[in-house]
Design an enzyme around this catalytic site. Structure first.
Site, PDB file in Angstrom:
ATOM      1  CD1 TRP A 137      28.942  41.516  38.527  1.00  0.00           C
ATOM      2  CD2 TRP A 137      29.437  40.961  40.639  1.00  0.00           C
ATOM      3  NE1 TRP A 137      29.899  42.124  38.675  1.00  0.00           N
ATOM      4  CE2 TRP A 137      30.283  41.819  40.101  1.00  0.00           C
ATOM      5  CE3 TRP A 137      29.485  40.734  41.988  1.00  0.00           C
ATOM      6  CZ2 TRP A 137      31.412  42.119  40.686  1.00  0.00           C
ATOM      7  CZ3 TRP A 137      30.545  40.928  42.502  1.00  0.00           C
ATOM      8  CH2 TRP A 137      31.604  41.528  42.133  1.00  0.00           C
TER       9      TRP A 137
ATOM     10  CG  ASP B 213      30.631  46.989  33.471  1.00  0.00           C
ATOM     11  OD1 ASP B 213      29.322  46.671  33.862  1.00  0.00           O
ATOM     12  OD2 ASP B 213      31.279  47.379  33.941  1.00  0.00           O
TER      13      ASP B 213
ATOM     14  CD  GLN C 121      33.582  42.721  34.053  1.00  0.00           C
ATOM     15  OE1 GLN C 121      33.576  42.768  34.976  1.00  0.00           O
ATOM     16  NE2 GLN C 121      34.817  42.700  33.366  1.00  0.00           N
TER      17      GLN C 121
ATOM     18  CG  PHE D 259      36.209  44.015  38.266  1.00  0.00           C
ATOM     19  CD1 PHE D 259      35.858  42.985  38.382  1.00  0.00           C
ATOM     20  CD2 PHE D 259      36.095  45.078  39.323  1.00  0.00           C
ATOM     21  CE1 PHE D 259      35.022  42.427  39.635  1.00  0.00           C
ATOM     22  CE2 PHE D 259      34.953  44.680  40.623  1.00  0.00           C
ATOM     23  CZ  PHE D 259      34.557  43.476  40.762  1.00  0.00           C
TER      24      PHE D 259
ATOM     25  NE  ARG E 112      34.501  49.621  40.161  1.00  0.00           N
ATOM     26  CZ  ARG E 112      34.111  50.201  41.555  1.00  0.00           C
ATOM     27  NH1 ARG E 112      35.108  50.116  42.393  1.00  0.00           N
ATOM     28  NH2 ARG E 112      32.843  50.713  41.613  1.00  0.00           N
ATOM     29  CG  ASP E 113      35.696  50.432  35.681  1.00  0.00           C
ATOM     30  OD1 ASP E 113      35.796  49.107  35.899  1.00  0.00           O
ATOM     31  OD2 ASP E 113      34.497  50.717  36.204  1.00  0.00           O
TER      32      ASP E 113
END
Ligand code: FRU
Length: 482
Positions: free
Chosen positions: A70, A46, A62, A108, A171-172
């Site tokens: 990942w 991302d 990321q 993250f 998250r995010d």
């Protein structure tokens, strides 16, 4: 010059040429995008922390510094002054608590803003503080700041600003300024209760960037939310809010600073296989006024490459009112023109079926920007074959007149002709094809792995005649050229 110095000179020349070749090879691999962002090596996903400050577009992302898969997420960092050329900067955010775990406390996704009012009280001179909000996986929502235009980062000492809750998988965080209520708003992906279908976006408010109050929740969203205010392009007095999901799909509606009230169904933004984790830049000056979005081209394949992943090309979003309702249109930012090289132009031409009439015979390349307006006349279908050769069948972009659909690489989007005409804008890079049809009303973003040696381009029609009202094809310069 004696023998020894001649020999020395020869050695030095060889070293410097091979260093140059190596340098070229790093960004010249067969699937290395030449005008889309990639890190030099390793896995990325991302885009994070998109913020414009002092004539620089920051993009964090990321990043796994340990390898091509990942995990072990950090925030990589790159800066551009034109949204096209990207300079690599050192890693900005490391995992918290000195974690070396693949997931625990890793950095993250999240966003960044400019602390105009110096709310964090970190500013040391005229340079405003940049503040990043990110998820420390399983360690809560956290904050970091930079007082030197993003060059170095410190974690906020009062972290986490929203504590970890093992039930909500939050998250995010994306943080924006809400002028009307004079508050900061955070949209955060999370589960509102035990039910799977409560996954969605929670809205929080804050006066000081530190204390966040939960206000409301809307279900039906997954990861990487974004919230953007738009002035309707063709109705300048009208303002609408758009709530984005992780795949770029969106709800249009109103937002009072606490609750989002939808006024549309969820609309799809991209019909391809590789558009994900969209985010828009914060702090774009009013004099510019654009909403600029970028995405990670998730699930792209980059066999034997030192890197794994690429970003989409940055695009401008506009909200437009059509007869059928409001819709976002998406087109590459105009800075793309900085990369235009040799141009080929056709106007008012006819194409008939058969390969002998290929107008693009002289065009070849692995990086092209194609902009065309076509009159469907008597054609049953028409399109392009790109990265084609005598030996390898290229990739077909096909418009089917009867069905009113555009297809490429197994993806199809409905595309009604307007006055029997179709407009296509195509970005061809070494490992991706993005198509913006009818002025950005329908977009398909796909990664692909074409045959290395196939560089022909073909424009074809089947069943009848096709009119080319106008067609421009530009060869694209590599962003690594200079
Ligand atoms: C989306 C995502 C985010 C998360 C990040 C981790 O691709 O799963 O929800 O923060 O990637 O890398």
């Amino acid at each position: 010059m004696n023998f020894l110095s001649t020999a020395l000179l020869a050695i030095l020349l060889t070293i410097s040429t091979s260093a140059k070749n190596n340098e070229k090879n790093i960004y010249d691999e067969i699937y290395r995008p030449q005008f889309h962002f990639t890190p030099e090596k390793n896995w990325h996903n991302d885009p994070n922390g998109l913020v414009f400050y002092d004539n620089e577009y920051h993009m964090f992302y990321q990043y796994n510094p340990n390898g091509n898969e990942w995990g072990y997420m950090h925030w990589g960092h790159t800066i551009s002054t034109d949204l096209v050329h990207w300079q690599h900067f050192p890693i900005a955010l490391y995992p918290d608590e000195e974690s070396t775990d693949k997931e625990k406390c890793t950095a993250f996704s999240g966003s960044a803003i400019v602390d105009e009012q110096n709310l964090l009280n970190k500013q040391t001179n005229d340079t405003k503080t940049l503040v990043a909000f990110y998820t420390s996986q399983h360690c809560g929502q956290r904050m970091a700041y930079s007082t030197d235009k993003g060059r170095t980062w410190k974690k906020y000492e009062g972290n986490p600003i929203i504590p970890f809750d093992e039930k909500d998988d939050a998250r995010d965080p994306k943080v924006i300024w809400h002028e009307e209520s004079e508050k900061w708003i955070m949209v955060l992906y999370r589960k509102q209760n035990e039910e799977e279908n409560s996954k969605g976006v929670s809205f929080y408010t804050s006066n000081n960037l530190i204390d966040w109050k939960w206000e409301s929740h809307i279900a039906g969203f997954y990861e990487c939310p974004d919230l953007v205010k738009f002035t309707v392009t063709n109705r300048p007095d009208e303002v609408k809010w758009v709530l984005f999901d992780g795949d770029g799909s969106y709800l249009m509606g109103s937002f009072d600073g606490k609750t989002f009230a939808p006024e549309s169904a969820k609309l799809k933004s991209d019909w391809g296989k590789n558009y994900y984790a969209t985010q828009t830049w914060s702090n774009i000056p009013q004099s510019d006024g654009r909403v600029i979005q970028i995405a990670w081209m998730r699930d792209g394949k980059f066999p034997d490459m030192p890197f794994n992943g690429q970003m989409s090309f940055p695009c401008e979003l506009r909200l437009t009112k059509f007869d059928s309702g409001y819709k976002l249109i998406r087109k590459p930012v105009s800075e793309i023109e900085l990369l235009h090289d040799k141009q080929y132009t056709w106007e008012n031409k006819n194409v008939i079926p058969g390969i002998n009439d290929n107008k693009l015979k002289k065009v070849s390349g692995d990086c092209l920007h194609i902009i065309g307006e076509f009159d469907l006349k008597t054609a049953d279908n028409f399109g392009f074959m790109l990265r084609h050769s005598n030996k390898a069948t290229g990739t077909e972009i096909l418009y089917n007149v009867k069905r009113g659909t555009l297809s490429v690489l197994g993806c199809t989007v409905p595309l009604p002709a307007v006055n029997n005409k179709i407009k296509l804008e195509i970005l061809l890079d070494r490992s991706s094809i993005e198509i913006f049809a009818n002025d950005g009303q329908a977009v398909i973003s796909n990664c692909f792995t074409p045959d290395e040696k196939a560089t022909d381009a073909v424009l074809f029609t089947n069943g009848g005649e096709l009119g080319v009202d106008k067609l421009d094809v530009y060869k694209m310069k590599s962003i690594y050229e200079d």
